[in-house]
Design a protein around this motif. Structure first.
Motif, mmCIF file in Angstrom:
data_model
loop_
_atom_site.group_PDB
_atom_site.id
_atom_site.type_symbol
_atom_site.label_atom_id
_atom_site.label_comp_id
_atom_site.label_asym_id
_atom_site.label_seq_id
_atom_site.Cartn_x
_atom_site.Cartn_y
_atom_site.Cartn_z
ATOM 1 N N CYS A 243 -10.914 -65.233 42.812
ATOM 2 C CA CYS A 243 -10.551 -64.089 41.976
ATOM 3 C C CYS A 243 -11.304 -62.833 42.408
ATOM 4 C CB CYS A 243 -10.891 -64.379 40.508
ATOM 5 S SG CYS A 243 -9.974 -65.775 39.816
ATOM 6 N N PHE A 244 -10.724 -61.678 42.099
ATOM 7 C CA PHE A 244 -11.386 -60.408 42.378
ATOM 8 C C PHE A 244 -12.667 -60.333 41.553
ATOM 9 C CE2 PHE A 244 -11.634 -55.764 41.161
ATOM 10 C CZ PHE A 244 -12.240 -55.366 42.351
ATOM 11 N N PRO A 245 -13.826 -60.183 42.224
ATOM 12 C CA PRO A 245 -15.106 -60.226 41.505
ATOM 13 C C PRO A 245 -15.524 -58.916 40.852
ATOM 14 C CG PRO A 245 -15.485 -60.047 43.861
ATOM 15 C CD PRO A 245 -14.000 -60.135 43.664
ATOM 16 N N GLY A 246 -14.797 -57.843 41.127
ATOM 17 C CA GLY A 246 -15.183 -56.536 40.607
ATOM 18 C C GLY A 246 -15.830 -55.703 41.706
ATOM 19 N N ILE B 168 -10.399 -68.786 55.876
ATOM 20 C CA ILE B 168 -11.296 -68.730 54.728
ATOM 21 C C ILE B 168 -11.964 -67.364 54.732
ATOM 22 C CG2 ILE B 168 -13.314 -69.731 53.594
ATOM 23 C CD1 ILE B 168 -12.417 -72.429 54.734
ATOM 24 N N GLY B 169 -11.647 -66.576 53.715
ATOM 25 C CA GLY B 169 -12.176 -65.225 53.596
ATOM 26 C C GLY B 169 -13.165 -65.118 52.456
ATOM 27 N N GLN B 170 -13.371 -63.900 51.982
ATOM 28 C CA GLN B 170 -14.369 -63.635 50.940
ATOM 29 C C GLN B 170 -13.787 -63.866 49.552
ATOM 30 O OE1 GLN B 170 -16.885 -60.261 53.312
ATOM 31 N NE2 GLN B 170 -15.787 -59.638 51.537
ATOM 32 N N ALA B 171 -13.144 -62.833 49.026
ATOM 33 C CA ALA B 171 -12.510 -62.866 47.713
ATOM 34 C C ALA B 171 -11.436 -61.788 47.726
ATOM 35 C CB ALA B 171 -13.532 -62.588 46.610
ATOM 36 N N PRO B 172 -10.426 -61.920 46.894
ATOM 37 C CA PRO B 172 -9.392 -60.887 46.868
ATOM 38 C C PRO B 172 -9.958 -59.542 46.421
ATOM 39 C CG PRO B 172 -8.833 -62.741 45.415
ATOM 40 C CD PRO B 172 -10.194 -62.993 45.946
ATOM 41 N N GLY B 173 -9.396 -58.474 46.956
ATOM 42 C CA GLY B 173 -9.708 -57.133 46.486
ATOM 43 C C GLY B 173 -8.804 -56.780 45.313
ATOM 44 N N ILE B 174 -8.936 -55.586 44.811
ATOM 45 C CA ILE B 174 -8.166 -55.176 43.628
ATOM 46 C C ILE B 174 -6.662 -55.133 43.913
ATOM 47 C CG2 ILE B 174 -8.474 -52.680 44.027
ATOM 48 C CD1 ILE B 174 -8.315 -54.482 40.589
ATOM 49 N N LYS B 175 -6.254 -54.688 45.106
ATOM 50 C CA LYS B 175 -4.820 -54.633 45.421
ATOM 51 C C LYS B 175 -4.229 -56.043 45.450
ATOM 52 C CE LYS B 175 -1.335 -52.773 48.443
ATOM 53 N NZ LYS B 175 -0.967 -52.220 49.736
ATOM 54 N N VAL B 176 -4.955 -56.968 46.041
ATOM 55 C CA VAL B 176 -4.492 -58.360 46.090
ATOM 56 C C VAL B 176 -4.472 -58.941 44.675
ATOM 57 C CG1 VAL B 176 -5.055 -60.677 46.936
ATOM 58 C CG2 VAL B 176 -5.182 -58.709 48.484
ATOM 59 N N HIS B 177 -5.484 -58.617 43.879
ATOM 60 C CA HIS B 177 -5.512 -59.066 42.479
ATOM 61 C C HIS B 177 -4.261 -58.567 41.748
ATOM 62 C CE1 HIS B 177 -7.153 -59.959 38.473
ATOM 63 N NE2 HIS B 177 -6.660 -58.778 38.129
#
Length: 192
Positions: free
Chosen positions: A85-88, A37-46
């Motif tokens: 989802c990538f939060p920005g 369980i991690g944080q949120a995807p980064g832009i590359k993962v998005h």
């Protein structure tokens, strides 16, 4: 489980807050043994749609001492972020995970998984959500006291290259915790 994953991947609950739009990223199966369980995807993962498909993921696989093939085998690893989802991006990196995802989806996901043997909590957001008042005052103290949370949870810092300074300041992490992590992962993946 397949229906639940389809539902999660179609989720648009927080679309109004996502500068790049919704693209929930998850890997899981009913028989996953280790949940990360991690944080949120980064832009590359998005952009790629592949969880942990970035420098942080490379570091994480090294920490776990597993190959990409093993890591992306959903029978071995479920990869579930606090925010799907990538939060920005903010002033000092990615924004925090959206708060809607974990309460909406995590319980259903984890209840659908019948073979979980270990849950690795990466970073402060996952630790705060799952450990609640059992977490220590700082992430460093929480990780240092990992034995308190075993066998259910194992807290880790985020494997981002941005945390290299933290790792240098806390040499015990590499010398002690990573060895223990690798032993636990190896044992968990090879248990019948």
């Amino acid at each position: 489980m397949d229906e639940l994953l389809k539902e999660i991947r179609k989720c648009t609950v927080c679309k109004d807050f996502l500068p790049y739009g919704p693209r929930p990223i998850i890997q899981a199966s009913k028989t996953s043994k280790i949940v990360i369980i991690g944080q949120a995807p980064g832009i590359k993962v998005h952009d790629t749609g592949i969880p942990w498909n970035d420098a942080s993921g490379k570091n994480l696989r090294e920490w776990l001492n597993v190959s990409e093939k093993t890591f992306y085998d959903k029978a071995h690893f479920a990869l579930i972020p606090i925010g799907f989802c990538f939060p920005g991006t903010g002033k000092s990196g990615d924004l925090p995970p959206r708060p809607e995802c974990a309460p909406l989806w995590h319980k259903q996901l984890l209840e659908s998984m019948t073979e979980i043997r270990l849950t690795i909590l990466i970073g402060q957001y996952a630790q705060k959500y799952y450990l609640k008042n059992l977490k220590k005052r700082t992430l460093t103290e929480t990780v240092k006291n990992y034995e308190t949370y075993l066998p259910e949870y194992l807290p880790l810092p985020h494997p981002s290259p941005r945390n290299n300074i933290w790792q240098k300041k806390n040499s015990w992490f590499k010398e002690d915790i990573l060895k223990i992590l690798q032993e636990i992962v190896k044992e968990t993946l090879h248990k019948d």
